[in-house]
Design a protein around this motif. Structure first.
Motif, PDB file in Angstrom:
ATOM      1  N   GLY A 101       0.828  -1.210   0.000  1.00  0.00           N
ATOM      2  CA  GLY A 101       0.000   0.000   0.000  1.00  0.00           C
ATOM      3  C   GLY A 101       0.854   1.247   0.000  1.00  0.00           C
ATOM      4  N   LEU A 102       0.261   2.360  -0.384  1.00  0.00           N
ATOM      5  CA  LEU A 102       0.919   3.664  -0.350  1.00  0.00           C
ATOM      6  C   LEU A 102      -0.070   4.673   0.215  1.00  0.00           C
ATOM      7  N   MET A 103       0.370   5.434   1.197  1.00  0.00           N
ATOM      8  CA  MET A 103      -0.496   6.435   1.805  1.00  0.00           C
ATOM      9  C   MET A 103      -0.205   7.797   1.173  1.00  0.00           C
ATOM     10  N   GLU A 104      -1.023   8.142   0.180  1.00  0.00           N
ATOM     11  CA  GLU A 104      -0.858   9.407  -0.534  1.00  0.00           C
ATOM     12  C   GLU A 104      -2.216   9.950  -0.937  1.00  0.00           C
ATOM     13  N   ASP A 105      -2.297  11.267  -1.062  1.00  0.00           N
ATOM     14  CA  ASP A 105      -3.526  11.880  -1.574  1.00  0.00           C
ATOM     15  C   ASP A 105      -3.759  11.407  -3.008  1.00  0.00           C
ATOM     16  N   PHE A 106      -5.006  11.114  -3.342  1.00  0.00           N
ATOM     17  CA  PHE A 106      -5.298  10.542  -4.657  1.00  0.00           C
ATOM     18  C   PHE A 106      -4.911  11.489  -5.796  1.00  0.00           C
ATOM     19  N   LEU A 107      -5.094  12.795  -5.610  1.00  0.00           N
ATOM     20  CA  LEU A 107      -4.783  13.736  -6.689  1.00  0.00           C
ATOM     21  C   LEU A 107      -3.301  13.754  -7.029  1.00  0.00           C
ATOM     22  N   ILE A 145      -7.542 -18.437   2.716  1.00  0.00           N
ATOM     23  CA  ILE A 145      -7.572 -17.285   3.617  1.00  0.00           C
ATOM     24  C   ILE A 145      -7.029 -16.081   2.860  1.00  0.00           C
ATOM     25  N   ASN A 146      -7.851 -15.063   2.723  1.00  0.00           N
ATOM     26  CA  ASN A 146      -7.454 -13.843   2.030  1.00  0.00           C
ATOM     27  C   ASN A 146      -7.215 -12.729   3.043  1.00  0.00           C
ATOM     28  N   ILE A 147      -5.999 -12.208   3.045  1.00  0.00           N
ATOM     29  CA  ILE A 147      -5.672 -11.115   3.956  1.00  0.00           C
ATOM     30  C   ILE A 147      -6.130  -9.809   3.318  1.00  0.00           C
ATOM     31  N   ALA A 148      -7.204  -9.274   3.851  1.00  0.00           N
ATOM     32  CA  ALA A 148      -7.722  -7.985   3.380  1.00  0.00           C
ATOM     33  C   ALA A 148      -7.248  -6.908   4.368  1.00  0.00           C
ATOM     34  N   SER A 149      -8.140  -6.073   4.855  1.00  0.00           N
ATOM     35  CA  SER A 149      -7.734  -4.999   5.765  1.00  0.00           C
ATOM     36  C   SER A 149      -8.975  -4.294   6.281  1.00  0.00           C
ATOM     37  N   MET A 150      -8.852  -3.682   7.453  1.00  0.00           N
ATOM     38  CA  MET A 150      -9.937  -2.824   7.918  1.00  0.00           C
ATOM     39  C   MET A 150     -10.120  -1.634   6.975  1.00  0.00           C
ATOM     40  N   ALA A 151      -9.083  -1.338   6.174  1.00  0.00           N
ATOM     41  CA  ALA A 151      -9.205  -0.282   5.163  1.00  0.00           C
ATOM     42  C   ALA A 151     -10.212  -0.661   4.097  1.00  0.00           C
ATOM     43  N   GLY A 152     -10.519  -1.948   3.983  1.00  0.00           N
ATOM     44  CA  GLY A 152     -11.550  -2.393   3.063  1.00  0.00           C
ATOM     45  C   GLY A 152     -12.941  -2.301   3.640  1.00  0.00           C
ATOM     46  N   LYS A 153     -13.034  -1.922   4.886  1.00  0.00           N
ATOM     47  CA  LYS A 153     -14.330  -1.725   5.541  1.00  0.00           C
ATOM     48  C   LYS A 153     -14.564  -0.266   5.891  1.00  0.00           C
ATOM     49  N   MET A 154     -13.484   0.433   6.251  1.00  0.00           N
ATOM     50  CA  MET A 154     -13.587   1.852   6.606  1.00  0.00           C
ATOM     51  C   MET A 154     -12.471   2.614   5.900  1.00  0.00           C
ATOM     52  N   ALA A 155     -12.798   3.263   4.814  1.00  0.00           N
ATOM     53  CA  ALA A 155     -11.801   4.020   4.066  1.00  0.00           C
ATOM     54  C   ALA A 155     -11.486   5.326   4.780  1.00  0.00           C
ATOM     55  N   PRO A 157      -8.734   9.057   4.639  1.00  0.00           N
ATOM     56  CA  PRO A 157      -7.916   9.868   3.725  1.00  0.00           C
ATOM     57  C   PRO A 157      -6.540   9.242   3.503  1.00  0.00           C
ATOM     58  N   LYS A 158      -6.023   9.410   2.297  1.00  0.00           N
ATOM     59  CA  LYS A 158      -4.728   8.898   1.867  1.00  0.00           C
ATOM     60  C   LYS A 158      -4.693   7.375   1.734  1.00  0.00           C
ATOM     61  N   SER A 159      -5.878   6.744   1.762  1.00  0.00           N
ATOM     62  CA  SER A 159      -5.907   5.294   1.552  1.00  0.00           C
ATOM     63  C   SER A 159      -6.803   4.939   0.365  1.00  0.00           C
ATOM     64  N   THR A 160      -7.030   5.905  -0.527  1.00  0.00           N
ATOM     65  CA  THR A 160      -8.008   5.716  -1.605  1.00  0.00           C
ATOM     66  C   THR A 160      -7.744   4.458  -2.424  1.00  0.00           C
ATOM     67  N   VAL A 161      -6.544   4.333  -2.971  1.00  0.00           N
ATOM     68  CA  VAL A 161      -6.249   3.201  -3.849  1.00  0.00           C
ATOM     69  C   VAL A 161      -6.130   1.911  -3.047  1.00  0.00           C
TER      70      VAL A 161
END
Length: 269
Positions: A101-107, A145-155, A157-161
C-alpha cells in the motif's frame, strides 16, 4: 466426503503462503509450522524466503519449501502452483497475504503505481486462488484465507487506492465463499488494522504513522496466531483489533458521524 473441517489438524498438510518473506506472512508461516504443516513460502525475495524456510523446518521438524514468485505475473503464479502440486504435494491451505500500500492523496497518486497495486493486491490474489482452488475442488477439500484490511471496511484519507483494492478483495471473497462451500472449500477473510511490520516502510513516507497510533498497533505474531487458529472452522472473517470491528458497525449505522471521525480527529496519516 472430506471438507475444510478436516484441516483443523494441519499435520503434514501443505500450506502455501504468498508474501511470506517478512511481516505477517512470515509469522503465519511459523504458526502453521508449529502445527506440523509442510510450509510452502512464496515471495520475490528468495534470500529472505530461505531464512524463513529454515526457521519453519526447525519448528515443524518437516521439510519446508521456498518458491520465488512475483504474484503480479499470472504465468508465474500458474507455474509455481503446478510445481508445488507436483513437487511437494496437494495444497490444503492457501493464504493470500502478498500485498502493498501507499499512503498518498489521490490527486497526487501515480496511476502506474495504482495499477501495480491492483495487480498485486487483487488480480494476483485472484489468479493464485483460481489455480489452487481448481485443484482443491477436484479433491473436495481446502481452505483459502485472504488477507484484506480494515481499510476495506472503513476508508480513510490517503488510503483511496489501497482501500479500493481491499474492498475488491472483500467483495471477491464473499462471493467466492458461497461458490466454494458446496465443494468442501472454506473462504475466510482477515481484516487487520495497522500491524507493526515493514509494510509501512513503503506505505508511509513520513515514517511517523505507526508511532502516532501508540498502543493500538497490532503485533504480527499475535495476528498470525489468531488467523491460524481459525483454519478448519466455518469462520467467515477475522477482524482485528476488536474496537475497529465495533467502529465498523458504527460506521455503517452512523455514516455521517463516521466520515467526521475518520476524516478528522481519528485521521493520523
Amino acid at each position: 466426503m472430506k471438507n475444510y473441517k478436516s484441516l483443523k489438524d494441519l499435520t503434514n498438510k501443505v500450506v502455501l503462503i504468498t508474501g511470506a518473506s517478512g511481516g505477517l506472512g512470515e509469522q503465519i508461516a511459523y504458526q502453521v509450522a508449529k502445527k506440523g504443516a509442510i510450509v510452502v513460502a512464496c515471495a520475490r525475495r528468495k534470500e529472505k524466503l530461505d531464512v524463513v524456510v529454515e526457521n519453519c523446518q526447525n519448528l515443524s521438524k518437516r521439510l519446508a519449501y521456498a518458491y520465488q514468485l512475483d504474484i503480479s505475473k499470472p504465468e508465474e503464479v500458474e507455474k509455481v502452483v503446478n510445481e508445488v502440486e507436483e513437487e511437494v504435494g496437494p495444497v490444503s491451505v492457501l493464504i493470500n497475504n502478498a500485498g502493498f500500500g501507499l499512503m498518498e492523496d489521490f490527486l497526487d497518486f501515480d496511476m502506474d503505481r495504482a495499477e501495480a497495486m491492483f495487480r498485486v493486491n487483487v488480480l494476483g490474489l485472484m489468479y493464485a486462488t483460481k489455480y489452487v482452488a481448481t485443484k482443491m475442488a477436484e479433491r473436495q477439500v481446502g481452505a483459502i484465507i485472504n488477507i484484506a484490511s480494515m481499510a476495506g471496511k472503513m476508508a480513510t484519507p490517503k488510503s483511496t487506492v489501497y482501500s479500493a483494492t481491499k474492498f475488491a478483495v472483500l467483495g471477491f471473497s464473499n462471493a467466492l465463499r458461497l461458490e466454494l462451500k458446496p465443494l468442501g472449500i472454506s473462504v475466510m477473510t482477515v481484516n487487520p488494522g495497522p500491524i507493526r511490520t515493514e509494510f509501512f516502510d513503503k506505505a508511509d513516507k513520513t515514517h511517523n504513522y505507526l508511532n502516532s497510533l501508540g498502543n493500538i498497533v497490532l503485533d504480527p505474531e499475535e495476528v498470525a496466531y489468531k488467523i491460524v487458529s481459525k483454519i478448519g472452522t466455518s469462520r467467515r472473517e477475522v477482524n482485528l483489533p476488536y474496537y475497529m470491528e465495533v467502529a465498523h458497525h458504527l460506521y455503517e449505522v452512523f455514516p455521517h458521524m463516521a466520515d467526521y471521525l475518520t476524516g478528522g480527529i481519528f485521521n493520523k496519516k
